[in-house]
Each structure stands twice: as structure tokens, then as C-alpha cells.
Design an enzyme around this catalytic site. Structure first.
Site, PDB file in Angstrom:
ATOM      1  N   HIS A   1      -6.566 -26.989 -36.334  1.00 17.32           N
ATOM      2  CA  HIS A   1      -7.232 -28.262 -36.060  1.00 17.32           C
ATOM      3  C   HIS A   1      -6.270 -29.268 -35.450  1.00 17.32           C
ATOM      4  O   HIS A   1      -6.665 -30.092 -34.623  1.00 17.32           O
ATOM      5  CB  HIS A   1      -7.841 -28.809 -37.347  1.00 17.32           C
ATOM      6  CG  HIS A   1      -9.134 -28.148 -37.715  1.00 17.32           C
ATOM      7  ND1 HIS A   1      -9.616 -28.106 -38.996  1.00 17.32           N
ATOM      8  CD2 HIS A   1     -10.040 -27.498 -36.956  1.00 17.32           C
ATOM      9  CE1 HIS A   1     -10.769 -27.459 -39.016  1.00 17.32           C
ATOM     10  NE2 HIS A   1     -11.041 -27.076 -37.788  1.00 17.32           N
TER      11      HIS A   1
ATOM     12  N   ARG B   1     -20.746 -23.317 -24.864  1.00 20.22           N
ATOM     13  CA  ARG B   1     -20.496 -22.676 -26.156  1.00 20.22           C
ATOM     14  C   ARG B   1     -21.299 -23.389 -27.241  1.00 20.22           C
ATOM     15  O   ARG B   1     -20.859 -24.393 -27.790  1.00 20.22           O
ATOM     16  CB  ARG B   1     -19.006 -22.735 -26.503  1.00 20.22           C
ATOM     17  CG  ARG B   1     -18.073 -22.112 -25.483  1.00 20.22           C
ATOM     18  CD  ARG B   1     -16.635 -22.206 -26.002  1.00 20.22           C
ATOM     19  NE  ARG B   1     -15.663 -21.638 -25.102  1.00 20.22           N
ATOM     20  CZ  ARG B   1     -14.929 -22.345 -24.239  1.00 20.22           C
ATOM     21  NH1 ARG B   1     -15.110 -23.655 -24.163  1.00 20.22           N
ATOM     22  NH2 ARG B   1     -14.052 -21.748 -23.469  1.00 20.22           N
TER      23      ARG B   1
ATOM     24  N   ARG C   1     -24.654 -20.008 -23.779  1.00 19.58           N
ATOM     25  CA  ARG C   1     -24.388 -18.820 -24.589  1.00 19.58           C
ATOM     26  C   ARG C   1     -24.988 -18.999 -25.984  1.00 19.58           C
ATOM     27  O   ARG C   1     -24.766 -20.021 -26.630  1.00 19.58           O
ATOM     28  CB  ARG C   1     -22.886 -18.560 -24.710  1.00 19.58           C
ATOM     29  CG  ARG C   1     -22.558 -17.292 -25.505  1.00 19.58           C
ATOM     30  CD  ARG C   1     -21.087 -16.976 -25.493  1.00 19.58           C
ATOM     31  NE  ARG C   1     -20.291 -17.927 -26.262  1.00 19.58           N
ATOM     32  CZ  ARG C   1     -18.959 -17.964 -26.253  1.00 19.58           C
ATOM     33  NH1 ARG C   1     -18.284 -17.097 -25.517  1.00 19.58           N
ATOM     34  NH2 ARG C   1     -18.307 -18.859 -26.972  1.00 19.58           N
TER      35      ARG C   1
ATOM     36  N   GLU D   1     -17.766  -8.444 -22.833  1.00 22.76           N
ATOM     37  CA  GLU D   1     -16.554  -8.748 -23.597  1.00 22.76           C
ATOM     38  C   GLU D   1     -15.998  -7.536 -24.323  1.00 22.76           C
ATOM     39  O   GLU D   1     -14.929  -7.623 -24.923  1.00 22.76           O
ATOM     40  CB  GLU D   1     -16.872  -9.828 -24.644  1.00 22.76           C
ATOM     41  CG  GLU D   1     -17.412 -11.105 -24.051  1.00 22.76           C
ATOM     42  CD  GLU D   1     -17.957 -12.038 -25.113  1.00 22.76           C
ATOM     43  OE1 GLU D   1     -17.262 -13.010 -25.451  1.00 22.76           O
ATOM     44  OE2 GLU D   1     -19.079 -11.799 -25.610  1.00 22.76           O
TER      45      GLU D   1
ATOM     46  N   ASN E   1     -11.249 -13.402 -22.183  1.00 23.88           N
ATOM     47  CA  ASN E   1     -10.384 -13.540 -23.368  1.00 23.88           C
ATOM     48  C   ASN E   1     -10.627 -12.394 -24.349  1.00 23.88           C
ATOM     49  O   ASN E   1      -9.704 -11.688 -24.768  1.00 23.88           O
ATOM     50  CB  ASN E   1     -10.635 -14.879 -24.058  1.00 23.88           C
ATOM     51  CG  ASN E   1     -10.342 -16.064 -23.165  1.00 23.88           C
ATOM     52  OD1 ASN E   1      -9.737 -15.913 -22.114  1.00 23.88           O
ATOM     53  ND2 ASN E   1     -10.783 -17.234 -23.573  1.00 23.88           N
ATOM     54  N   ASP E   2     -11.896 -12.218 -24.743  1.00 20.29           N
ATOM     55  CA  ASP E   2     -12.222 -11.139 -25.675  1.00 20.29           C
ATOM     56  C   ASP E   2     -12.071  -9.774 -25.021  1.00 20.29           C
ATOM     57  O   ASP E   2     -11.611  -8.825 -25.652  1.00 20.29           O
ATOM     58  CB  ASP E   2     -13.647 -11.305 -26.211  1.00 20.29           C
ATOM     59  CG  ASP E   2     -13.689 -12.195 -27.442  1.00 20.29           C
ATOM     60  OD1 ASP E   2     -12.731 -12.165 -28.222  1.00 20.29           O
ATOM     61  OD2 ASP E   2     -14.673 -12.920 -27.618  1.00 20.29           O
TER      62      ASP E   2
ATOM     63  N   ARG F   1      -5.933 -11.595 -29.787  1.00 19.52           N
ATOM     64  CA  ARG F   1      -5.443 -12.676 -28.928  1.00 19.52           C
ATOM     65  C   ARG F   1      -4.806 -13.809 -29.716  1.00 19.52           C
ATOM     66  O   ARG F   1      -4.045 -14.597 -29.183  1.00 19.52           O
ATOM     67  CB  ARG F   1      -6.566 -13.229 -28.054  1.00 19.52           C
ATOM     68  CG  ARG F   1      -7.768 -13.753 -28.815  1.00 19.52           C
ATOM     69  CD  ARG F   1      -8.805 -14.289 -27.856  1.00 19.52           C
ATOM     70  NE  ARG F   1     -10.029 -14.655 -28.551  1.00 19.52           N
ATOM     71  CZ  ARG F   1     -10.926 -15.479 -28.056  1.00 19.52           C
ATOM     72  NH1 ARG F   1     -10.742 -15.996 -26.878  1.00 19.52           N
ATOM     73  NH2 ARG F   1     -12.018 -15.765 -28.725  1.00 19.52           N
TER      74      ARG F   1
ATOM     75  N   CYS G   1     -15.885 -16.309 -17.061  1.00 18.62           N
ATOM     76  CA  CYS G   1     -15.776 -17.601 -17.746  1.00 18.62           C
ATOM     77  C   CYS G   1     -14.622 -17.657 -18.739  1.00 18.62           C
ATOM     78  O   CYS G   1     -14.538 -18.589 -19.542  1.00 18.62           O
ATOM     79  CB  CYS G   1     -17.085 -17.948 -18.462  1.00 18.62           C
ATOM     80  SG  CYS G   1     -17.537 -16.768 -19.748  1.00 18.62           S
TER      81      CYS G   1
END
Length: 812
Positions: free
Chosen positions: A429, A535, A571, A670, A693-694, A704, A741
Site C-alpha cells: 500500500h 480493471r 474486464r 493470460e 504481465n500474467d 511476477r 494491455c
């Protein structure tokens, strides 16, 4: 023995042509194994002659006749030559290695002799025969220096061979280079001495800090970094620690900053103190909790007002931790039964809770322990009066902490210019908040304890470098970098206004990745041509319970309003893995990334999924939306999504609620299964969107979030590029649109590669739009296709990087 010592010295110094001559044995065949022991004065003289130069010759010998023969040999030499010979009492083997290292870097005869004489010191210190002397700068002021840290990945530690390479690099610059073993608190010592490096006792897994000061410090820093990243020419050894160990500092947020160091110390361990007035202690505890509750609510409200609703959720989550009735009741009960102070009992309870979180699998949940520690430190600070910054001081600060916390950042938001955190990941965070507020930050960086609060510090969040106590020149360089950074941002803004068209006329649509209203506002300001990834899970993550359909509809409409005429790909809920929901019960999974996440969770939580689809259909009326299903692996999963979407539409129709229909339904590619089955999935989908990324982490079997595997979970890997090319070919053959993306879409060099694969839609962080458009307009599709062709023939990551132009991204 002399031949063996000479062989070892040459190879350790990595200079096989080093002028070394060996003289040993007497009589016929003295150079052969089994020759008579002893030494021959004439043989020694001839050996000296064979390597002689005006720089002089150092002679090492063992005991007995060797010393007498060496003295006699010098008497046979001409007087001029004899004056340049130094007999040395250094140990034969260790002295030869140390001397060879110094000779290879061009040291003077006297320095070579001194290094040889000190060669036994590391062994003597290690075995306890002599006491270690303080580091050469331990008692003095080093002045301004650049700092670089790394974790030793050498199987046998920093032994003679890698140490000699270190000495070679250090000696090629004017700057003073010192090295400290942070893990063992040894040093700093000069990097120009192989013996002093050996005294540091650097072993596998030790954290090492390098300090560099001088007129060519930046160049020296680059050379040292390259040496460390190349692991001193040796294969990197596995660290004997947990799998997620950080091998180098991690960027929490990019940018450069300068300010006075402020060390935010965790509240010291609270000793247990007996109390006499139980009721008064409980009132004191209640008052502290109430004070922190008020502070958290104020911070949450302030962030919401500024449009940072997602980050505001961090403090809402912390408030839930703070007000946990079980924790409060247990502390009060303990005060009654044990008649001890609230601070020690609360600290004990929160430490135990944080430890339980750290033991959880994955990357996201263990990092939530930071929120528990943050809440605890705030309450304890009130109870004990520790850890406050002087409110009278208003200067810029660089915050240094064991683990940066959100409350630390927000508490002094107007003063903090940079963050140095010893621990904490990119998904913490604190990292999210730092990026939102534009505060540069570095994690995995431990400042030496000798650097005091108030010391001027410069940090570079992107390159993870730190300058301590910068001199006037370093400060001037900082101002130039700030000016250059601002100039680049202006150029990005101007380039973002242009169309992304290749030199041979191919139009590429550059869109933005968005998670909330604030992101959409930034995307519109950055001239994004729509949203390529909305997202929706971020509308859920910061809430204590599920938002109802009405709330979701309103929140989505607020985002869509920024793009009334551009396409928006929404998504569906992608929860699980490193993004759990607190209000959904989940069975414990050994590997959450391979567990119930994405569409798999939607299949289990059908009511939640259907309600979200209804909200999307309602919000999408009057806009150009399409829907993406996350983490698809099979055709059956697509059919499930189609059926659920049709049911959501039928339900709205039945209730007479206006909504968009029909709507395109595509999938996120992904998983390796989706890439391999792309031709079959394309037949059942309206479009593809590649989540690089995935896809990278699953193709490479490298999480990752694991910093030790960052090179593997990398979209530059040839295997990842092949999977994307396979997917793009299947989509183009089926005649459906395809976009990317993930993070790679925002990388200028990789964006060119994607164009070469026939992909014409890219979605990225709004801040990356200008640089990507600049990269696309500088190349033709034909040139991009040629890059792809070469990349797909590569066997290693280095080969790919060479083709793409390693380090060339900065030009964009």
C-alpha cells in the site's frame, strides 16, 4: 611449490601474461616433480633477470635456504638492478596472489610489497589470531558519495578471483571506492586492496554496500553495478534463504528527489509495566484507539476529496484493523487479568497477528502485515509518545524506514520528497500511495547507521541509487536532472497529442489502463484513444463488503463519462492470486496464482458475477463498451461467460431496465493454454486482449511478485514473444481484433515489436502514452516486422535485448 604459486597468482589475477618467474629445487631436473628440495642462487638470479624492468622486482621466498639464496642472488646482480629488487617476508602463496592482483592494475613496487605483507591478515582475523582493525573510514567523514547495494550471489563468497576483478574495476577510476559488508557490519574498506576486500568476509547472501566519491563517481558506479550484475563473471548461486529474497534494491516509484534524511523509527519494544489503576489504563487505551480512528478517517476523506478514492480505501482497511473487536477485547481482558500496561499487551498481540500474515502464501497477503504494523505503530506512538517528527520543521525530507507505511507518507505528505524502505514490495500500500502522489521510492535499501537524521540525501527511484551528503557539484547535477525530467514530461505531453502512425502509414490505437475515476481523468488528459483495460476489481478491493449493483453502475458511469466517443474494454472481476477479497471466504491454496482466480472465481460466485455484468450493461448504455473475461483457458469457460451475460441481459429486459445490447465479449489471453489454443478460442470470441504481465509469469513459471525471478518473469523473454506471436497470428487469421494491455505495451521498444506482430491496439499507463507514440512514429511496420523475425530466432534474453536495443528505451 613455486611453480604452483605462480600458476595460482596468474589465474586469480586473470592475467596469464603477468611477469612472474618461479625458481625452486636444486640439482639436475630441479624443475621436475620429485627434484631435490632447496633453492639455487643462480637460478633465482636468472629468474629475476627474466622479469626485470625499471619498475623493480618483488621476490617472495619460503624459509631456510630460500632466504639465503635470494640474498646471494642479489649480490650477483649489477648494482643498479640490485637497487630495484625488494625481498619480501610475505607468505609465499597468499603473498603471490595479493602481489599479482596489484601488479595487474599497475601498482607501484612499494604498494605491491605492502599488499603482499598484509596477505595473511584476512586469514588471521577470520581465525581469531589477531583483532580486526576499524574500517579505513570508520572514524572519519567520507563526505558526499554515491551508494550502490547488492546481495552477493557468489557460491564461495568474494574470494580471490572475483575480488581481483573488483580491484581492477576500482583502480580504473579516480574516485575513491569503499565497500561495506552490511550483513556482518564490516568495513567500509578500500576496493583497491584484495586483502581489505577479503577482510570484509563477504559470503553468499550477504548484503554489500559500495560507496563511491570523486569526479568520475557516476561512471564508476555504472562499472561496479555491471560487475555485480554480471556476478563477477561467475554463475549466480542460489541463496540459502526464502525464495522471495530480494537480490537488489527495488523501485517503488520512479523520479528523483532531494531532502534531509528523516529516520522513522519503529516504536521500540515496549517493556511490560505493572499498573495499579486498571480502569485508567483501559481509558488511556480507548483514547489512543479513538485518536487514531479520527486520524484515519480524516486521511480517507482527504484522499476521496482529491479524487484518490482507491488509495483512500487503504485507510478504510486500516480502520477495520484498528477497530477489530476481537483484538480490542483481548487487550482489555489482558489488562484486567495480567494488570499490565496497554502498550506492551497491544504490541504483543499485533506482532503475533503480523507474523501470521507474513506466513501466508503469495506476494499480496504477506505484504498486508505492513498495514497491521502501521496501525500498531500509530497506536503505540500515542501510548508511549515515541516516533513523532518535529512539527516546527517544515523542510523537505527523505523518509527512511524499516518498512514504509501509508500513514508515514500521508502524515507528512507535503514534506516527503522521497522514500527509502528496507523492506516492502511494489504491491504494498505504501508503494501504491507513493506512485499516486508522485513520490520517488526505493525498497530493499538500508542506509548505513552512521548516516544521521538531517543529512542531505538525493535518491533516484528509477535507477535505485542514493547520494549521501551531496557536494555542490552533485546538487547542481541534481537540478539538471530535474530540469531534464521536466523537459521529458513536457515532450511526452506534446507527443501524446499526436496520432501514432508508423512511417509507412499504419495507424496504431494507443489506449489507457484504468482502475478508477482518477485514472480515467489522467487518461483523458494524456490523450488516450479510449480505455483498453478497465480493471473493475479495484472497485471491490478497498471495500469491507460487496458494492451493490446500483453502486457499481454509478461508479462505472463516472469513469465512462471521460470517454463518451471512444471504445472502453471493461474486464470482468479478476480476483484471486495476489488480489483477494476480504469478504469472500476462500480455502487456503498452496499457490493462489494457480488456484481459484479470474473466471474460475466467477464460476463459483455466479451471483456476484451476474450482478456485475448487469451493472456493466446498465452503465454502458450510450457508450462504446465491450467486455473481457479474465484468465480464460478453455472454450467451455467462454461459453459459460456467454451464457451468464445472456442471462444478465434477459433479467434486465424482464425488469424493463435500460441497458446496452448487444455487446462484444472477448477474452484476456493470460495463460499458456490460451496461447496454445488461440485458434480455437478465437472462433468463440469477439476479440483478444493479451495480458502480458500474467502471460509472462505463467509462460516462464516465475511469479511476477518475486523479485529474485524478475529476469524470468520478463516480457522480453523469447518464449513470451513466441506465445504472443502465436496468439496474434490466430486472431488475425480468424479476423478478430487483438490488443495488448500489459506493461510491455507501455515499453517503447516492445511496443514496436508488437506492431511488427500485426497488433494495432496498445493499452498502457497514461504516463507512458507520449513515449510510446514517439517510438511508433519513428519506425515502419516493415522494420518492426524485421525486428520480430530476428527476436523469434533468439535463444537467450541477452540476444533479444541486443536486437531491441538494450537501454535504448530512454531515447523515447
Amino acid at each position: 611449490m613455486s611453480e604452483a604459486a605462480a600458476y595460482l597468482a596468474r589465474h586469480v589475477s586473470s592475467n596469464l601474461a603477468l611477469p612472474i618467474a618461479a625458481a625452486g629445487g636444486v640439482g639436475e631436473g630441479r624443475a621436475e616433480l620429485g627434484a631435490e628440495l632447496g633453492s639455487d642462487a643462480m637460478d633465482i638470479m636468472e629468474s629475476i633477470e627474466s622479469v626485470y624492468s625499471d619498475d623493480g622486482v618483488l621476490v617472495l621466498m619460503d624459509m631456510g635456504s630460500a632466504l639465503l639464496s635470494a640474498k646471494t642472488a642479489i649480490e650477483f646482480l649489477e648494482s643498479e638492478k640490485a637497487g630495484r629488487i625488494r625481498l619480501c617476508s610475505a607468505p609465499l602463496v597468499e603473498g603471490a596472489v595479493s602481489a599479482a592482483t596489484q601488479i595487474s592494475i599497475g601498482a607501484s613496487l612499494e604498494i605491491v610489497r605492502q599488499e603482499a605483507l598484509a596477505a595473511l591478515m584476512p586469514k588471521q582475523v577470520d581465525l581469531g589470531d589477531v583483532a580486526a582493525e576499524p574500517g579505513e573510514s570508520a572514524a572519519g567523514d567520507e563526505g558526499a558519495y554515491l551508494s550502490y547495494a547488492f546481495v552477493a550471489r557468489l557460491k564461495n563468497g568474494l574470494h580471490a578471483r572475483p575480488a581481483s576483478l573488483f580491484v581492477g574495476v576500482a583502480s580504473s577510476f579516480n574516485s575513491i571506492i569503499r565497500v561495506k559488508n552490511v550483513s556482518r557490519n564490516k568495513g567500509p574498506e578500500s576496493a583497491r586492496s584484495v586483502n581489505k576486500l577479503a577482510l570484509l568476509g563477504i559470503l553468499l547472501g550477504d548484503e554489500v554496500e559500495v560507496r563511491i566519491s570523486g569526479d568520475d563517481a557516476e561512471q564508476a558506479l555504472g562499472a561496479v553495478r555491471k560487475l555485480a550484475e554480471d556476478n563477477f563473471g561467475e554463475p549466480p548461486a542460489a541463496l540459502k534463504t526464502e525464495a522471495n529474497v530480494r537480490t537488489k534494491p527495488l523501485s517503488l516509484a520512479p523520479g528523483i528527489a532531494m531532502g534531509r534524511l528523516y529516520r522513522e523509527g519503529a516504536v521500540a519494544s515496549c517493556p511490560k509495566t505493572a499498573i495499579s489503576d486498571v480502569e485508567a489504563e483501559i481509558r488511556r487505551f480507548d483514547s489512543a484507539v479513538a485518536q487514531i480512528k479520527t486520524e484515519l478517517e480524516a486521511r480517507e476523506a482527504s484522499l476521496v476529496q482529491d479524487g484518490h478514492s482507491d488509495e483512500a480505501g487503504i485507510f478504510n482497511a486500516q480502520k477495520l484493523i484498528l477497530m477489530d473487536e476481537d483484538i480490542i477485547d483481548e487487550v482489555k481482558k489482558a489488562i484486567y487479568t495480567e494488570r499490565l500496561d496497554a502498550a506492551s499487551l497491544y504490541q504483543q498481540k499485533m506482532n503475533k497477528l503480523a507474523l501470521e500474515y507474513r506466513k501466508l502464501p503469495g506476494d499480496y497477503l504477506p505484504q498486508r502485515a505492513a498495514d497491521i504494523n502501521d496501525v500498531a505503530s500509530r497506536v503505540l506512538a500515542v501510548l508511549t509518545g515515541q516516533g513523532e517528527l518535529d512539527p516546527e520543521d517544515s523542510g523537505d525530507i527523505i523518509l527512511a524506514a524499516a518498512e514504509a507505511q501509508p500513514s508515514m507518507i500521508v502524515r507528512f505528505e507535503n514534506r516527503i520528497r522521497g522514500i527509502l524502505s528496507e523492506t516492502g514490495g511494489a504491491t504494498s500500500h505504501a508503494a501504491i500511495l507513493a506512485k499516486t502522489l508522485g513520490i520517488p521510492g526505493i525498497s530493499g535499501y538500508r542506509l548505513d547507521e552512521s548516516v544521521e537524521t538531517g543529512t542531505l540525501v538525493i535518491i533516484d527511484g528509477k535507477n535505485c541509487s542514493v547520494t549521501v551528503d551531496p557536494d555542490a557539484q552533485a546538487q547542481a547535477d541534481f537540478k539538471k536532472k530535474i530540469a531534464s525530467w521536466e523537459e521529458k514530461k513536457k515532450r511526452d505531453v506534446e507527443d501524446s497529442k499526436k496520432n501514432a502512425v508508423t512511417t509507412d502509414g499504419v495507424k496504431i490505437y494507443v489506449r489507457a489502463n484504468v482502475g478508477e475515476k482518477r485514472d480515467a481523468k489522467m487518461a483523458a488528459a494524456s490523450n488516450a484513444e479510449g480505455i483498453g483495460l478497465l480493471r473493475t476489481e479495484f472497485l471491490f478491493l478497498s471495500r469491507p463488503n460487496a458494492p451493490d449493483e446500483e453502486t457499481q453502475t454509478v461508479m462505472l458511469k463516472e469513469i465512462l463519462a471521460f470517454f463518451p466517443n471512444d471504445p472502453v474494454a471493461i474486464r470482468a472481476l479478476d480476483i484471486g492470486g495476489d488480489k483477494p477479497l476480504a469478504w469472500i471466504e476462500r480455502e487456503k491454496e498452496a499457490n493462489p496464482f494457480l488456484g481459484v482466480r479470474g473466471i474460475r472465481l466467477c464460476q463459483r460466485e455466479r451471483e456476484l458475477f451476474t450482478g456485475q455484468l448487469r451493472a456493466i450493461l446498465r452503465a454502458g448504455l450510450g457508450f462504446k463498451i465491450k467486455i473481457m473475461a479474465p484468465m480464460i483457458s478453455t472454450v467451455e469457460e467462454i461459453l459459460f461467460c456467454k451464457e451468464t451475460l445472456a442471462n444478465a441481459h434477459a433479467d434486465l429486459e424482464r425488469r424493463g431496465i435500460a441497458h446496452i445490447w448487444p455487446v462484444s465479449l472477448g477474452i484476456m489471453v493470460e495463460t499458456p493454454a490460451a496461447a496454445v489454443m488461440a485458434d480455437k478460442l478465437a472462433a468463440a470470441s469477439d476479440f483478444f486482449s493479451i495480458g502480458s504481465n500474467d502471460l509472462s509469469q505463467y509462460i516462464m513459471a516465475a511469479e511476477r511478485g518475486n523479485n529474485a525471478l524478475s529476469e524470468l518473469a520478463n516480457a522480453h523473454q523469447a518464449a513470451v514473444l513466441r506465445a504472443i506471436k502465436m496468439t496474434a497470428d490466430a486472431a488475425l487469421k480468424a479476423g478478430i481484433p487483438i490488443s495488448v494491455c500489459g506493461e510491455m505495451a507501455g515499453d517503447p521498444l516492445l511496443s514496436q515489436t508488437l506492431v511488427g506482430m500485426g497488433i494495432t491496439e496498445l493499452s498502457m499507463s497514461p504516463s507512458a502514452i507520449g513515449g510510446v507514440k514517439r517510438a511508433i512514429t519513428s519506425i515502419s511496420r516493415k522494420e518492426a516486422e524485421e525486428k520480430v523475425r530476428h527476436c523469434l530466432t533468439c535463444a537467450t534474453l541477452d540476444e533479444v535485448m541486443e536486437i531491441l536495443g538494450e537501454g535504448g528505451a530512454s531515447q523515447f
